[in-house]
Design a protein around this motif. Sequence first.
Motif, PDB file in Angstrom:
ATOM      1  N   SER A 246     -23.605 -19.544 -12.067  1.00 55.48           N
ATOM      2  CA  SER A 246     -24.007 -20.710 -11.272  1.00 55.48           C
ATOM      3  C   SER A 246     -23.495 -20.667  -9.843  1.00 55.48           C
ATOM      4  O   SER A 246     -23.805 -21.557  -9.056  1.00 55.48           O
ATOM      5  CB  SER A 246     -23.537 -22.000 -11.943  1.00 55.48           C
TER       6      SER A 246
ATOM      7  N   ILE B 244     -20.708 -34.155 -17.694  1.00 55.85           N
ATOM      8  CA  ILE B 244     -20.798 -33.826 -16.266  1.00 55.85           C
ATOM      9  C   ILE B 244     -20.176 -34.933 -15.415  1.00 55.85           C
ATOM     10  O   ILE B 244     -19.616 -34.662 -14.343  1.00 55.85           O
ATOM     11  CB  ILE B 244     -22.257 -33.563 -15.850  1.00 55.85           C
TER      12      ILE B 244
ATOM     13  N   VAL C 273     -27.699 -30.364 -15.880  1.00 60.78           N
ATOM     14  CA  VAL C 273     -26.897 -29.628 -14.907  1.00 60.78           C
ATOM     15  C   VAL C 273     -27.741 -28.716 -14.019  1.00 60.78           C
ATOM     16  O   VAL C 273     -27.553 -28.650 -12.799  1.00 60.78           O
ATOM     17  CB  VAL C 273     -25.826 -28.778 -15.641  1.00 60.78           C
TER      18      VAL C 273
ATOM     19  N   ALA D 259     -19.790 -29.817 -14.196  1.00 54.07           N
ATOM     20  CA  ALA D 259     -20.910 -29.018 -14.693  1.00 54.07           C
ATOM     21  C   ALA D 259     -20.456 -27.839 -15.536  1.00 54.07           C
ATOM     22  O   ALA D 259     -21.067 -27.511 -16.558  1.00 54.07           O
ATOM     23  CB  ALA D 259     -21.755 -28.534 -13.511  1.00 54.07           C
TER      24      ALA D 259
END
Length: 404
Positions: free
Chosen positions: A309, A372, A243, A377
């Motif tokens: 993220s 994923i 990821v 993710a």
Amino acid sequence: MSNSGVGAVNETRVKLKLTPVERKASFSLALLFASRMLGLFLLTPVFAVAALSIPGGNDATKVGLALGAYGLTQAIMQIPLGMASDRFGRRSVVVAGMVLFIAGGVICAMASDINWIIAGRILQGLGAVSAAITAWVADATRPEVRTRAMAMVGASIGLSFAVSLVLSPVVVGQFGLSGLFWVISLLGFVCLLVAAFVVPSAPRAAPPLVRVKPVDVLRHADLLRLNLGVFCLHFILMALFIVVPTVLAGLGGYGSAQLWQVYLPVILLSFVFMVPAVFYTETRKAHKAALQWSVLGLAVTLLLMPWASEQLLFMVAALVGFFIAFNVLEALQPSLVSRVAPPDFKGLALGFYNMSQALGVFIGASLGGLVITYAGASYVFLVCAVLALIWYGVARGMQPLKDA
């Protein structure tokens, strides 16, 4: 402070210093492990793309098999070679394993299609010497400095991973996939020379008064906890790095050739925090507490990653937190295995441990890719966090060490 108090403090400091022989053994075994791990990691960042240049390289199933075959044969051979190192000595087993690793690398370098690369990777995996190397570290060091020695070996994994991200695209760009396998084989030859001529011999532990059977190692509750721990740790590492490159590319526009600009500072900064953590663990004999807090820190970091993220700076900070916990655990767990395992079966115990590590690598990469693909993710981060929390619950049941 009384003279007796000062003397006790000075004696403790002396005990916590590596002797010249321990220092040489630790550095040379860390070099051996680093060279071998670099030879493994070099393939991971580029193989899926580089394999397109050879016949059959556009078959995703075979490409995955070529990457995963090594981990499977590693898992199968860790226990037999760990037992062999208990019986025949660490040096002879490591040298024989590196001969297989080199031979497999040469087959891959000369491969005309993907099937021959699969065959070469299977042969490379048969040289499963991680258990023998870690048992050799344990043989060469006293319990009070063993975590520090294991930290050198554990740190070599993170550093090798960072170096591979920088070096791999350069080597493939200059010499192609075949050239990369020749470099991997050369690193295997370096490992063979270090094992054969550089690492000092270490005395074996005295036979125990109470004999145990190999099955007792498999049934040992704390060894099972540590085996689960290393499985979780490497499952998380492999799943996470399916990821992370995509996330960094989206946040900062990093291509495969620029990702090292993030990874290398993250790894080096995490080492800066890891060293005092390991030293504190040794001086305070807080191995169980350090294990639990590191696993909990890993779980918290993973829980925050879906939010982190969304911004580059936060993601980098989360990666630093991840690698601090990862490096401490990478150093601490094999040290704990060497302390907990019966002396006569230290290599066997580390064989089970490294088999669990190899399975974690294989399954983490495989399931991470599936998650994923079908969920996204964020769910990879959450799956890893849940696994870390399960690990934390199991680690809480570990018994205190007699000497720690």
